[in-house]
Design an enzyme around this catalytic site. Structure first.
Site, PDB file in Angstrom:
ATOM      1  N   VAL A  96      16.991   8.448  -1.437  1.00  0.00           N
ATOM      2  CA  VAL A  96      17.784   7.282  -1.874  1.00  0.00           C
ATOM      3  C   VAL A  96      18.553   7.649  -3.144  1.00  0.00           C
ATOM      4  O   VAL A  96      19.767   7.428  -3.253  1.00  0.00           O
ATOM      5  CB  VAL A  96      16.857   6.061  -2.134  1.00  0.00           C
ATOM      6  CG1 VAL A  96      17.591   4.956  -2.883  1.00  0.00           C
ATOM      7  CG2 VAL A  96      16.293   5.532  -0.816  1.00  0.00           C
ATOM      8  N   ASP A 138      -0.282   1.823   8.398  1.00  0.00           N
ATOM      9  CA  ASP A 138      -0.818   0.982   9.477  1.00  0.00           C
ATOM     10  C   ASP A 138       0.014   1.025  10.759  1.00  0.00           C
ATOM     11  O   ASP A 138      -0.494   0.757  11.839  1.00  0.00           O
ATOM     12  CB  ASP A 138      -0.904  -0.479   9.014  1.00  0.00           C
ATOM     13  CG  ASP A 138      -1.845  -0.656   7.829  1.00  0.00           C
ATOM     14  OD1 ASP A 138      -2.642   0.259   7.570  1.00  0.00           O
ATOM     15  OD2 ASP A 138      -1.767  -1.714   7.174  1.00  0.00           O
ATOM     16  N   GLY A 151       0.844  -1.202   0.000  1.00  0.00           N
ATOM     17  CA  GLY A 151       0.000   0.000   0.000  1.00  0.00           C
ATOM     18  C   GLY A 151       0.879   1.251   0.000  1.00  0.00           C
ATOM     19  O   GLY A 151       1.890   1.292   0.694  1.00  0.00           O
ATOM     20  N   GLN A 165      -7.095   8.307   3.773  1.00  0.00           N
ATOM     21  CA  GLN A 165      -6.017   8.234   4.780  1.00  0.00           C
ATOM     22  C   GLN A 165      -4.654   7.943   4.162  1.00  0.00           C
ATOM     23  O   GLN A 165      -3.624   8.137   4.778  1.00  0.00           O
ATOM     24  CB  GLN A 165      -6.332   7.132   5.799  1.00  0.00           C
ATOM     25  CG  GLN A 165      -7.556   7.401   6.635  1.00  0.00           C
ATOM     26  CD  GLN A 165      -8.107   6.123   7.262  1.00  0.00           C
ATOM     27  OE1 GLN A 165      -7.836   5.830   8.409  1.00  0.00           O
ATOM     28  NE2 GLN A 165      -8.885   5.352   6.512  1.00  0.00           N
ATOM     29  N   ASP A 173       2.195  -1.140  11.714  1.00  0.00           N
ATOM     30  CA  ASP A 173       2.071  -2.491  12.284  1.00  0.00           C
ATOM     31  C   ASP A 173       3.384  -3.269  12.205  1.00  0.00           C
ATOM     32  O   ASP A 173       3.390  -4.485  12.382  1.00  0.00           O
ATOM     33  CB  ASP A 173       0.970  -3.262  11.534  1.00  0.00           C
ATOM     34  CG  ASP A 173       1.242  -3.354  10.040  1.00  0.00           C
ATOM     35  OD1 ASP A 173       2.164  -2.678   9.534  1.00  0.00           O
ATOM     36  OD2 ASP A 173       0.520  -4.106   9.361  1.00  0.00           O
ATOM     37  N   THR A 215       4.265   2.394   5.699  1.00  0.00           N
ATOM     38  CA  THR A 215       2.883   1.919   5.704  1.00  0.00           C
ATOM     39  C   THR A 215       2.111   2.765   6.697  1.00  0.00           C
ATOM     40  O   THR A 215       2.619   3.036   7.784  1.00  0.00           O
ATOM     41  CB  THR A 215       2.754   0.444   6.130  1.00  0.00           C
ATOM     42  OG1 THR A 215       1.379   0.173   6.461  1.00  0.00           O
ATOM     43  CG2 THR A 215       3.597   0.103   7.360  1.00  0.00           C
ATOM     44  N   ASP A 267       5.303  -4.803   5.791  1.00  0.00           N
ATOM     45  CA  ASP A 267       5.919  -6.088   6.180  1.00  0.00           C
ATOM     46  C   ASP A 267       5.960  -7.109   5.036  1.00  0.00           C
ATOM     47  O   ASP A 267       6.927  -7.876   4.923  1.00  0.00           O
ATOM     48  CB  ASP A 267       5.299  -6.666   7.457  1.00  0.00           C
ATOM     49  CG  ASP A 267       3.794  -6.744   7.392  1.00  0.00           C
ATOM     50  OD1 ASP A 267       3.221  -6.397   6.333  1.00  0.00           O
ATOM     51  OD2 ASP A 267       3.181  -7.158   8.389  1.00  0.00           O
ATOM     52  N   GLU A 270     -10.697  -0.847  11.127  1.00  0.00           N
ATOM     53  CA  GLU A 270     -11.302  -1.750  10.113  1.00  0.00           C
ATOM     54  C   GLU A 270     -11.201  -3.221  10.503  1.00  0.00           C
ATOM     55  O   GLU A 270     -11.993  -4.038  10.050  1.00  0.00           O
ATOM     56  CB  GLU A 270     -10.688  -1.519   8.732  1.00  0.00           C
ATOM     57  CG  GLU A 270      -9.238  -1.962   8.621  1.00  0.00           C
ATOM     58  CD  GLU A 270      -8.712  -1.901   7.187  1.00  0.00           C
ATOM     59  OE1 GLU A 270      -9.483  -2.119   6.257  1.00  0.00           O
ATOM     60  OE2 GLU A 270      -7.511  -1.632   7.025  1.00  0.00           O
ATOM     61  N   ARG A 326      -5.790  -2.472   8.765  1.00  0.00           N
ATOM     62  CA  ARG A 326      -5.826  -3.938   8.599  1.00  0.00           C
ATOM     63  C   ARG A 326      -6.056  -4.607   9.955  1.00  0.00           C
ATOM     64  O   ARG A 326      -7.086  -4.340  10.568  1.00  0.00           O
ATOM     65  CB  ARG A 326      -4.537  -4.420   7.946  1.00  0.00           C
ATOM     66  CG  ARG A 326      -4.700  -5.692   7.142  1.00  0.00           C
ATOM     67  CD  ARG A 326      -3.386  -6.127   6.535  1.00  0.00           C
ATOM     68  NE  ARG A 326      -2.950  -5.255   5.470  1.00  0.00           N
ATOM     69  CZ  ARG A 326      -3.247  -5.429   4.192  1.00  0.00           C
ATOM     70  NH1 ARG A 326      -3.993  -6.443   3.837  1.00  0.00           N
ATOM     71  NH2 ARG A 326      -2.815  -4.598   3.270  1.00  0.00           N
ATOM     72  N   ARG A 369       0.940  -5.175  -5.124  1.00  0.00           N
ATOM     73  CA  ARG A 369       1.145  -6.356  -4.280  1.00  0.00           C
ATOM     74  C   ARG A 369       1.239  -7.529  -5.251  1.00  0.00           C
ATOM     75  O   ARG A 369       0.295  -7.802  -5.980  1.00  0.00           O
ATOM     76  CB  ARG A 369      -0.018  -6.536  -3.306  1.00  0.00           C
ATOM     77  CG  ARG A 369      -0.125  -5.397  -2.300  1.00  0.00           C
ATOM     78  CD  ARG A 369      -1.149  -5.710  -1.212  1.00  0.00           C
ATOM     79  NE  ARG A 369      -1.195  -4.664  -0.215  1.00  0.00           N
ATOM     80  CZ  ARG A 369      -2.100  -3.684  -0.188  1.00  0.00           C
ATOM     81  NH1 ARG A 369      -3.049  -3.643  -1.099  1.00  0.00           N
ATOM     82  NH2 ARG A 369      -2.063  -2.770   0.753  1.00  0.00           N
TER      83      ARG A 369
END
Ligand code: F6P
Length: 324
Positions: free
Chosen positions: A26, A130, A14, A256, A132, A128, A106, A225, A174, A75
């Site tokens: 970079v 998230d 994402g 978002q 996470d 990300t 991840d 979610e 997620r 993905r």
């Protein structure tokens, strides 16, 4: 390890605000150090299509403030297979790529690890919304997403209190409740529903009704979610249970994920992009740059892909206490 002269960079999974800032960092760090840089389009999917091109300093000009990723992202199912990974490695070799920077979540780091195992030096950069991922306090994009969410909550509260309504606001993440919990604290929510702390509809209804009885003019409920109760299910239950407020739903969705990266995300993305290339040039591989305390440091990719980030329930409790 052989000298590194040709570095490739890709964004995967994402998209997240700040990815472009990181690509710029970079590319320019690599060029500054006398390397050639290849931009791979659409993540591992583009790699398998052999879709890459040299990037010059000017091509990453004017993107520091742009959300999304100029390289594109995807993905890739094929790259999850051993055959796909071997094919990707072959394509990188055919371009004489010495090392790779992978910017993503991840799943992207799992892909990075696969290439390391096939012999390519790779450094990951966490990006990300998230938040996470194990090994970094903050991933690129999280701060911008939180600012977007907080802006939305402020606006929804205006209309909620004018009409004396409860608003159920669904955030992304997620299976991780990070965005919802932080949104609860910074947005002043009455209730926060996250996957890590399941609740019943009755418990939520009791809190919303209590807020009504205590004279609040609105009630903000943040639903992650991945929570155990669906936003739509909760909304119809609250209507039926007559908790005082009438109910409306706003699903923030992909809003978002877009927008100009905040100052925090631009700084983090720049630091991580620079240190990722520095690490490769210093002979490091199989690591991801992580924000540990205030420092950006390499953490083992093996840990990133195998360890679970723990939910910070202190902030969850804080949101609850401040809702009083
Ligand atoms: O990982 C980022 C994320 O936005 C998650 O919060 C969400 O579950 C998912 O991606 C949505 O994916 P897609 O863009 O494929 O709909």
């Amino acid at each position: 390890m052989a000298e590194i002269k040709r570095i490739a960079v890709l964004t995967s999974g994402g998209d997240a605000p700040g990815m472009n800032t990181c690509i710029r960092a970079v590319v320019r760090t690599a060029l500054y150090n006398g390397c050639d840089v290849f931009g791979i389009r659409d993540g591992y999917e583009g790699l398998l299509r052999n879709d890459m091109a040299l990037l010059e300093a000017r091509e990453v000009g004017g993107i520091i403030q742009r959300g999304g990723t100029i390289l594109g992202t995807a993905r890739s199912d094929e790259f999850r297979t051993e055959a796909g990974q071997a094919k990707g490695m072959q394509i990188l070799k055919s371009h004489n790529i010495d090392a790779l920077v992978v910017i993503g979540g991840d799943g992207s780091m799992r892909g990075a690890r696969a290439l390391v195992k096939l012999g390519l030096p790779v450094v990951g950069v966490p990006a990300t919304i998230d938040n996470d991922m194990w090994g970094t306090n903050m991933a690129i994009g999280v701060d911008t997403a939180l600012n977007t969410i907080s802006d939305a909550i402020d606006k929804l509260r205006d209309t909620a209190s004018s009409h004396r309504r409860a608003f159920l606001i669904e955030t992304m993440g997620r299976n991780c409740g990070y965005l919802a919990v932080m949104a609860g604290v910074i947005g002043g929510a009455e209730v926060v529903l996250i996957p890590e702390a399941p609740v019943t509809i009755e418990e939520v209804a009791a809190k919303v009704e209590d807020a009504y009885k205590r004279g609040k003019t609105h009630s903000i409920v943040i639903v992650s979610e991945g929570a155990n109760v669906l936003t739509t299910e909760l909304a119809s239950a609250l209507e039926q249970m007559d908790v005082g407020f009438s109910t409306r739903i706003t699903i923030l969705g992909h809003i978002q994920r877009g927008g100009r990266p905040t100052a925090f995300d631009r700084l983090l993305a720049s630091r991580m992009g620079v240190t990722a290339v520095d690490a490769l040039l210093a002979g490091q591989t199989d690591v991801m740059m992580g924000l540990r305390g205030r420092e950006v440091e390499p953490v083992p990719l093996a840990d990133v892909v195998s360890k679970q980030r723990e939910a910070n329930l202190d902030y969850y409790e804080m949101a609850k206490m401040l809702a009083f």
